[in-house]
Structures are given as structure tokens and as C-alpha cells.
Design a protein around this motif. Structure first.
Motif, PDB file in Angstrom:
ATOM      1  N   ARG A 110      36.837  27.459  51.762  1.00 52.44           N
ATOM      2  CA  ARG A 110      36.061  26.211  51.695  1.00 52.44           C
ATOM      3  C   ARG A 110      34.890  26.230  52.675  1.00 52.44           C
ATOM      4  O   ARG A 110      33.794  25.802  52.343  1.00 52.44           O
ATOM      5  CB  ARG A 110      36.971  25.023  51.969  1.00 52.44           C
ATOM      6  CG  ARG A 110      37.843  24.769  50.779  1.00 52.44           C
ATOM      7  CD  ARG A 110      38.786  23.639  50.983  1.00 52.44           C
ATOM      8  NE  ARG A 110      39.633  23.566  49.802  1.00 52.44           N
ATOM      9  CZ  ARG A 110      40.753  22.909  49.729  1.00 52.44           C
ATOM     10  NH1 ARG A 110      41.176  22.224  50.762  1.00 52.44           N
ATOM     11  NH2 ARG A 110      41.453  22.901  48.618  1.00 52.44           N
ATOM     12  N   TYR A 112      31.122  25.753  51.267  1.00 53.87           N
ATOM     13  CA  TYR A 112      30.289  24.621  51.717  1.00 53.87           C
ATOM     14  C   TYR A 112      29.088  25.112  52.536  1.00 53.87           C
ATOM     15  O   TYR A 112      27.996  24.569  52.440  1.00 53.87           O
ATOM     16  CB  TYR A 112      31.109  23.623  52.535  1.00 53.87           C
ATOM     17  CG  TYR A 112      32.166  22.898  51.722  1.00 53.87           C
ATOM     18  CD1 TYR A 112      31.915  22.499  50.413  1.00 53.87           C
ATOM     19  CD2 TYR A 112      33.409  22.612  52.265  1.00 53.87           C
ATOM     20  CE1 TYR A 112      32.885  21.841  49.672  1.00 53.87           C
ATOM     21  CE2 TYR A 112      34.389  21.950  51.517  1.00 53.87           C
ATOM     22  CZ  TYR A 112      34.121  21.573  50.227  1.00 53.87           C
ATOM     23  OH  TYR A 112      35.075  20.924  49.491  1.00 53.87           O
ATOM     24  N   THR A 148      38.570  25.124  45.690  1.00 54.33           N
ATOM     25  CA  THR A 148      37.618  24.214  46.335  1.00 54.33           C
ATOM     26  C   THR A 148      36.924  23.350  45.287  1.00 54.33           C
ATOM     27  O   THR A 148      36.457  23.876  44.273  1.00 54.33           O
ATOM     28  CB  THR A 148      36.558  25.027  47.110  1.00 54.33           C
ATOM     29  OG1 THR A 148      37.232  25.924  47.974  1.00 54.33           O
ATOM     30  CG2 THR A 148      35.625  24.131  47.902  1.00 54.33           C
ATOM     31  N   ILE A 178      25.262  24.147  51.487  1.00 52.14           N
ATOM     32  CA  ILE A 178      24.415  23.253  52.298  1.00 52.14           C
ATOM     33  C   ILE A 178      23.307  24.029  53.001  1.00 52.14           C
ATOM     34  O   ILE A 178      22.195  23.512  53.172  1.00 52.14           O
ATOM     35  CB  ILE A 178      25.255  22.426  53.305  1.00 52.14           C
ATOM     36  CG1 ILE A 178      24.415  21.219  53.747  1.00 52.14           C
ATOM     37  CG2 ILE A 178      25.689  23.215  54.525  1.00 52.14           C
ATOM     38  CD1 ILE A 178      25.172  20.020  54.187  1.00 52.14           C
ATOM     39  N   VAL A 208      33.834  21.091  44.248  1.00 49.49           N
ATOM     40  CA  VAL A 208      32.441  20.956  44.661  1.00 49.49           C
ATOM     41  C   VAL A 208      31.732  20.009  43.699  1.00 49.49           C
ATOM     42  O   VAL A 208      31.923  20.080  42.477  1.00 49.49           O
ATOM     43  CB  VAL A 208      31.730  22.340  44.639  1.00 49.49           C
ATOM     44  CG1 VAL A 208      30.267  22.197  45.019  1.00 49.49           C
ATOM     45  CG2 VAL A 208      32.420  23.299  45.579  1.00 49.49           C
TER      46      VAL A 208
END
Lengths: 482, 304
Positions: free
Chosen positions: B10, B14, B137, B18, B139
Motif C-alpha cells: 500500500r 500510494y 489495495t 501521489i 484505490v
């Protein structure tokens, strides 16, 4: 002594003329009492709502005085409304002192604790009563407790954060645990005074007083509105529901992301900006299914005064945000009437007399029955809390529209009180309250059954989210009587 | 062990997502500095204008998000050109005056938005709604779109700079303005182009940043701080450095979300939390300070 006819007529004429003129010029009438208002009136809708609530009350009170249904004096706020720039204690303090210089005999308003704290020393030094209608910090009533003579001029119509948290514990026990079957919750709190206090109280009290486990507690920074990773962690914690605590404007991304991720945990908590009717539009309808604490909704007839005030507000301000009254509109509206009654009983505005009379307040307002706690109470001059006085109302965002994202933000959103049970009401055609408790309880039982089914199927993603959306829609139907 | 692997997965996913957006956010900022030696403190405000343009086109003109996105890019491109010719060109010789002037510009834009729009927080509708599972995960789908668009913009920008004549002209000007002028390059035109591209990149970033988080009149501050941190850490004017720094800062932010917090209480005073999710914003600034001490020119910057 003989009075000639001519002298008699002259005196009579002058007397009649003076009487007529005095009526026109206001001679002999009591001057209006000057009320000052301080709040975040430029930047925040809660501040604008505060001004609007005060304005409506002022006009109503003065009309009643004209109609001789209330005794004089009238009230005025002309040139006595000041902005506190939201968080600026120094600005609020300067505004307080300037308003007193301008002749304000009482001050009303206040939103963030930081700004209200700036006003308190001036209030004590200048001995001017201050009625707080917007902030929830308990430190102010603790000051009254610590030095009554110095701080007795402080009163509040809002529940303080401690009482609000206690109310939340009661809601978790009654609504979340007993009706919705919640066993574990996740707490998502902003990193502010309010968020930290709220988190601390809930962490301490939920297991012991509500019998609900805290599966995850998150304190996030106010300037970091990315919740994807946080929501994923909450999913991992197997929490049955999320309790948010947001006073700053970070709720919109949270709402958007819980909807996009179809988080399998209903959101019931405190998001201050989520009380605004415009919140539906701001989140594009994604707030569907969230329930937040509020003072009143307007649509729900809490007392005989709630609906008339709501209608008057919408009629006057329905075209400009906040188009529906926020909690500060309700509390400030009520606050003006509380002040007027105290001024009438005190027969003037002597601060000490006014404090004595404010302490005797017993007023049924738009949010409930207002009585202030006595000076020996743990929170002196805060409103009494309880079913017969003032409690928080937990309000669910819902709609009858098939797709909340396509709902008309002006017509379709509904805000329905789902807790406490006594306020599960809808108005009939004449505005009289009808209980919808049985209908909401039935919807809650259906939700529990759907969740059990979802658990049996191995908790597929989005299953509980869909069940909660179905519950939300059922509540909308209860509210419109379908 | 399995739980650690899931958390690691994860954090990686992420971070990757980002950081691409952060790199895009910083790209226009680093370009202006690299070519014109101007620290454009209105860069965050450019993003905000892009976000508000798209939101306005959606809410009030009822355009679809793609058309609204195109309008935002056009408006920000023009804004870049207008800001350069209307202000920066006249004060560029003094870095301090430029710094203050661009900051004032950002504050003016903030005030104008407060006057003409609401101060309430808004949400820009996502390009694609919903969420998807990548292994274990979950998203938000729009973030995959933002990731793809960010990298597409970065790659196109790189190709433009390194594979086209105008790109080489920009590189030449960035290396030596006087030399470029001596060989017949119209430096002012290059600057105009640079500000236009920077504006366009900010417009793209603004729309994705807004659909990632939120829109409000204060939203320009975070992207500016992020851009500043990335550009200083990566090395002022270095494209490669900006991308590496974006990933470093993105990684630290995500790591903070997952790290347990340490609570230290002082007697008679309040408690302090170290690390944990409340330290997300602090981590990038700590890296910035550390880099300023250890390698002031940044990871890929050239020492003066």
C-alpha cells in the motif's frame, strides 16, 4: 388661581403639539438597547447565518414592541456588527472593546474558541454581558466556575465540547450499538483543540459507557485532506462505523473519498460545515448517508418556534448561501429573545442586574428549552442539557432521488433527525409534528439484517455501503410519509 | 509477515500515485526558475485558477469535465503570459521584488476568488467515478487517471524540451541567457513561451489536484509549499531532481500515515505527538531543512 380660557387653550395646544411631536421624534420613549455582534461574518457561512438569525429576531422583537405585545425598549444592532477574521483572538478583542465604546450594552456571537478567548478578558474588565452562540470550548464556563464575580457576564447557548462528546457517547450506545448493531468504531479526528478533545473523550468513554470498541483512532493534520490511506486502514480495522470530528473545512474531501471508495462503514459524527444546506452541492451529492450533529434542521418541528423561524429565514435568505439556517442562526435567534426577556425583567441594562436575570432564563426557543446552569454547576452559564432542555440532534443527509449524484441540489436533499428518538419527527400539512420513530426503527432493523447477510457472504466490498444507502433512502421515505 | 507485506504494498502504491501528481505540481515552478531564474510564488495560485475555472465551467456553464479541463489549461496558459508581460518582466531584475510581487499576485487572486465565488470548500467531480482493487489495495479510480495524466504531461514536456527546436532554445536560454541572446535567440519570446508552458502545466495540475482533494480559496498554499520543497530538495531548475524529490516527499507523507505515533507528555503542560498521521505535512519540511543543511544545492542541483 384663575386660568383664562385663552391660557388654558394655549397650554392645551402646546401640550397636544408636544405629544404629537414626541411620538414622531421619539421623545419620552426608551432608547433602543444596543446589541453588538461579533463573528466570522465575512469568511464563513456560520458567521453570515449568525447575523441573519440576529436580524430576524431583532425585527420580530421590535415589531412585537410596536404592537405592544412586548414592553419597550426595542433592540438595535445598527453599525454594531463586527468580523473576527475567524481565528483572530486579537481582532475579536479589539472588536469587543470598540463595540462597547460605541455603546453596545450586550455582545452576542462568537464561533471559534481561539477568537472567543480573545474577547473574554475584555468582557470581564468592561463588565459587559456576552452571549456565546457559536463556540463549544468548555474552558469558558470553567472560567466562570473558577472566578464567578469576574467572569459571570459570560453565557452560552451552545452545548460545550465535553457535553457534546457525552451526547455522542449516548448516540453511539442508543443508535449505533442498539439499533444499528455497531460493535467497533473508527475515530477520524482533525488535529485541532476540538478534534483532540473529542478523540480523548470518545476513546475513554466509548468502551466503558457505550460498550463499543475503538478499533482505530486517527488524528490527521488539517492541511492534509487526503484520506485514501486513512480510509483503507479503517477498512482493515474491521470497524462497523466511522465517527468523524471536523470543525475546520476538511470535510469535503473526506466525504468525496468515502463515497468513491464505497467505504463499508456508515459515517455518523461531527462535521461542522456539513450542517449547511449547500453541502450537498459542495460534495456533488456524495454526502448522502452521512449523519452529523446539529442544533436543529429547520424541517423538523422540534418546538413550535422551529418551523416558523425556518420558513422566515428561507423566505428572506433562500437565494443566497447559507440558504437554510445553520446552527448559529438558530442559537443567535434564540439568544436575542433570551436577552430581550432578561432586559425586560432587569428593567434596564445594568450588567449585574442583567446577569441575575439571565440566570433566571426559562425560554422555549427554536432548539429546545433554554435554562442556564447555576453558578455551582460544573459548567456555569452553559445551557442545561437533557431531553427536556437542549440536546444535539443527529441529522442524516438523504434524498428520494434515484441517483444522489444527479439530484437537484436545490430541491432534492433532505435532512432528517435520526437521533434522539423524541425528535424523529416530520411536519404534517399544518406543520404539526408527527413521530416517524417506528418507521426509522424498522429501517434500522432492515439494515441490521442486510449487514448480517453481507457478513455471511464474506463481506464483499461495498456491501455494507449499499445497505446503508438503502437505510438512508428508507429514512427519506419515512420523512415524506411514503 | 503477511500484514507487513500488505502495508508495504500500500505504501508503494500510494507513493507512486501521489508523487506523480506532486511532480506535475512542481514541474512548472521548477521550469520558470530553471529558465528565467524567477521564484514564482503565484504558482500555487495558477493551480487554483485552473481548479476554479474547471469548477466554474462545470457548475455554471454545465460543461463536461473534459471541456472544463481544456478551458482551465487555456486560461492558465494565458494567465502565465499575462503575469509575465504585465508584471514579472518589469521587476525581474530584482529577485526580492519579483518574489514579493508574485506573492502579492497570489494573495490578490485569493481575494478575488473570495469575492466572486464562495469561500466554502467544493469538490470537483472526478474524471472517472468509483474505485478499483490493485491486489489488496483499494484505490480511487480518478487517482489512476491523475497518475496517467501526470506522467503523460511530464513525458510530453521532456520530449518537447529535448526533442524539439523550441525546447532546445529554452535549454540554451536556461544555460546562458546572454549567450543565447548573442546567437540571435529572442530571449523575451523564450520567457513568454516558458511562462505559457508553466501556466498550462499548472492548469493541468490544478484540475487534478482539485479532483484529488478539494477546491477553496486557500488551496494554493499547499501546492506552493509542496512545489517549493520539491524544487529545493531536487535542486533548483532540475527536472530530474524534481521528480526524484517528488517521490521522496510523497513516500515520506504516505509513510507518516502508516507509522505509529509516539506520545510524549510534559508535566503541567500538554502532550506532544511525534510521527504518525498528524506529521504528514511536517515530513516534507523536515526533509527540506535537512537538505538545506547537508546539500544546499539540492540532490541534483549545480553548486554555485
Amino acid at each position: 388661581m384663575r386660568i383664562s380660557r385663552r391660557s388654558f387653550l394655549r397650554v392645551l395646544g402646546v401640550g397636544a403639539g408636544a405629544l404629537t411631536l414626541s411620538h414622531v421624534l421619539g421623545w419620552g420613549q426608551q432608547p433602543p438597547v444596543k446589541i453588538g455582534l461579533i463573528g466570522p461574518i465575512v469568511l464563513l457561512d456560520v458567521g453570515k447565518a449568525m447575523v441573519r438569525g440576529a436580524q430576524l429576531a431583532l425585527e420580530e422583537i421590535n415589531k412585537l414592541v410596536d404592537e405592544k405585545k412586548l414592553p419597550p425598549p426595542k433592540l438595535t444592532m445598527d453599525g454594531l456588527i463586527r468580523d473576527d477574521q475567524v481565528i483572530r483572538g486579537d481582532v475579536a478583542k479589539a472588536a469587543f472593546e470598540e463595540l462597547v465604546e460605541q455603546g453596545a450594552q450586550v455582545i452576542i456571537g462568537g464561533f471559534l474558541d481561539e477568537a472567543v478567548m480573545g474577547m473574554i478578558p475584555s468582557m470581564a474588565r468592561l463588565r459587559k454581558p456576552f452571549l456565546n452562540t457559536g463556540s463549544s470550548g468548555k474552558q469558558f464556563s470553567e472560567l466562570v466556575k473558577s472566578d464567578y464575580e469576574k467572569y459571570k457576564y459570560y453565557f452560552r447557548l451552545m452545548l460545550n465540547s465535553e457535553v457534546l462528546a457525552q451526547d455522542a457517547v449516548g448516540m453511539v450506545k442508543g443508535l449505533m450499538k442498539e439499533e444499528l448493531g455497531v460493535q467497533k468504531v473508527a475515530l477520524v479526528m482533525e488535529d485541532s483543540n476540538f478534534g483532540r478533545d473529542f478523540l480523548k473523550i470518545l476513546q475513554a468513554k466509548l468502551p466503558s459507557e457505550a460498550g463499543v470498541e475503538v478499533a482505530k483512532a486517527i488524528n490527521f493534520p488539517i492541511n492534509n485532506p487526503d484520506f485514501n490511506a486513512i480510509l483503507q486502514q479503517i477498512g482493515d480495522s474491521d470497524a462497523d462505523a466511522i465517527i468523524p470530528g471536523f470543525a475546520f473545512n476538511t470535510g469535503v474531501p473526506f466525504v468525496g473519498q468515502t463515497y468513491e471508495l464505497r467505504v463499508d462503514a456508515p459515517v455518523i459524527g461531527i462535521i461542522t460545515e456539513g450542517q449547511a444546506f449547500e453541502y450537498w452541492k459542495s460534495t456533488g451529492g456524495r454526502v448522502m448517508g452521512h449523519a452529523y450533529a446539529d442544533a436543529a434542521t429547520g424541517e423538523t418541528p422540534l418546538t413550535p418556534k422551529t418551523l416558523p423561524f425556518f420558513q422566515a429565514y428561507v423566505e428572506r435568505y433562500g437565494d443566497s448561501p447559507p440558504s437554510r439556517p445553520l446552527y448559529t442562526a438558530f442559537t443567535t435567534y434564540d439568544g436575542m429573545f433570551v436577552l430581550k426577556e432578561a432586559i425586560d425583567r432587569a428593567k434596564g441594562t445594568d450588567p449585574d442586574r442583567l446577569v441575575e436575570e439571565l440566570e433566571k432564563t426559562d425560554y422555549v426557543g427554536t432548539v429546545g428549552r433554554v435554562q442556564f446552569r447555576g453558578k455551582d454547576d460544573v459548567y456555569p452559564h452553559d445551557p442545561k442539557y437533557g431531553p427536556e432542555y437542549v440536546v444535539a440532534k443527529w441529522v442524516l443527509w438523504t434524498t428520494l432521488a434515484k441517483d444522489p449524484l444527479k439530484a437537484d441540489p436545490q430541491k432534492d436533499p433532505l435532512r432528517v433527525v435520526i437521533w434522539p428518538k423524541q425528535y424523529r419527527l416530520r411536519p404534517d400539512e399544518e406543520g404539526r409534528p408527527i413521530s416517524i420513530d417506528a418507521c426509522i426503527s424498522k429501517a434500522a432493523a432492515e439494515y441490521r439484517a442486510a449487514v448480517e447477510e453481507w457478513k455471511k457472504k464474506g463481506k464483499p466490498r461495498g456491501g455494507r455501503f449499499d445497505a446503508w444507502q438503502a437505510f438512508t433512502r428508507s429514512v427519506a421515505k419515512c420523512f415524506v410519509g411514503q | 509477515m503477511e500484514q507487513i507485506l500488505v502495508i508495504a504494498e500500500r505504501i508503494v502504491i500510494y507513493t507512486v500515485l501521489i508523487s506523480a501528481l506532486y511532480a506535475l505540481v512542481a514541474l512548472g515552478f521548477t521550469m520558470i526558475f530553471g529558465v528565467a531564474r524567477v521564484l514564482n510564488l503565484a504558482h500555487g495560485a495558477f493551480l487554483m485558477v485552473g481548479a476554479y475555472t474547471a469548477w466554474f465551467a462545470q457548475q455554471y456553464l454545465h460543461w463536461d469535465l473534459y471541456s472544463a479541463f481544456a478551458l482551465a489549461v487555456v486560461v492558465c496558459t494565458l494567465l502565465g503570459v499575462v503575469l509575465y508581460h504585465g508584471l514579472v518582466r518589469h521587476v525581474q531584475r530584482s529577485p526580492i521584488v519579483t518574489l514579493i510581487a508574485t506573492l502579492a499576485c497570489a494573495l490578490i487572486i485569493e481575494e478575488l476568488i473570495k469575492i466572486f465565488f464562495t469561500t466554502n470548500t467544493q469538490l470537483l467531480a472526478p474524471f472517472i467515478s468509483g474505485s478499483i482493487e490493485i491486489d489488496k489495495t483499494t484505490v480511487i479510480t480518478n487517482r489512476i487517471v491523475a497518475f496517467g495524466a501526470s506522467w503523460a504531461a511530464i513525458i510530453l514536456f521532456w520530449l518537447f524540451v529535448h526533442r524539439t527546436r523550441w525546447g532546445k532554445v529554452i535549454l540554451a536560454t536556461a544555460q546562458d541567457q546572454e549567450g543565447a541572446a548573442l546567437v540571435g535567440i529572442d530571449v523575451r519570446r523564450v520567457y513568454t513561451l516558458t511562462w505559457a508552458i508553466s501556466g498550462a502545466l499548472a492548469g493541468i495540475a490544478g484540475v487534478f489536484f482539485a479532483s484529488w482533494v478539494k477546491i477553496d480559496p486557500f488551496m494554493w498554499r499547499d501546492p506552493l509549499i509542496i512545489s517549493f520543497a520539491i524544487v529545493v530538495v531536487g535542486g533548483l531548475g532540475s527536472l530530474k531532481g524534481s521528480i526524484v524529490a517528488a517521490y521522496l516527499i510523497g513516500f515520506l507523507e504516505v509513510l507518516m500515515t502508516y507509522s505509529p505515533s509516539m506520545r510524549i507528555c510534559t508535566e503541567g503542560f500538554r502532550c506532544f505527538e511525534f510521527l504518525g498521521s498528524s506529521w504528514v505535512g511536517v515530513s516534507s519540511l523536515l526533509v527540506l531543512i535537512a537538505i538545506l543543511f547537508i546539500k544546499p544545492e539540492g540532490l541534483f542541483g549545480r553548486a554555485e
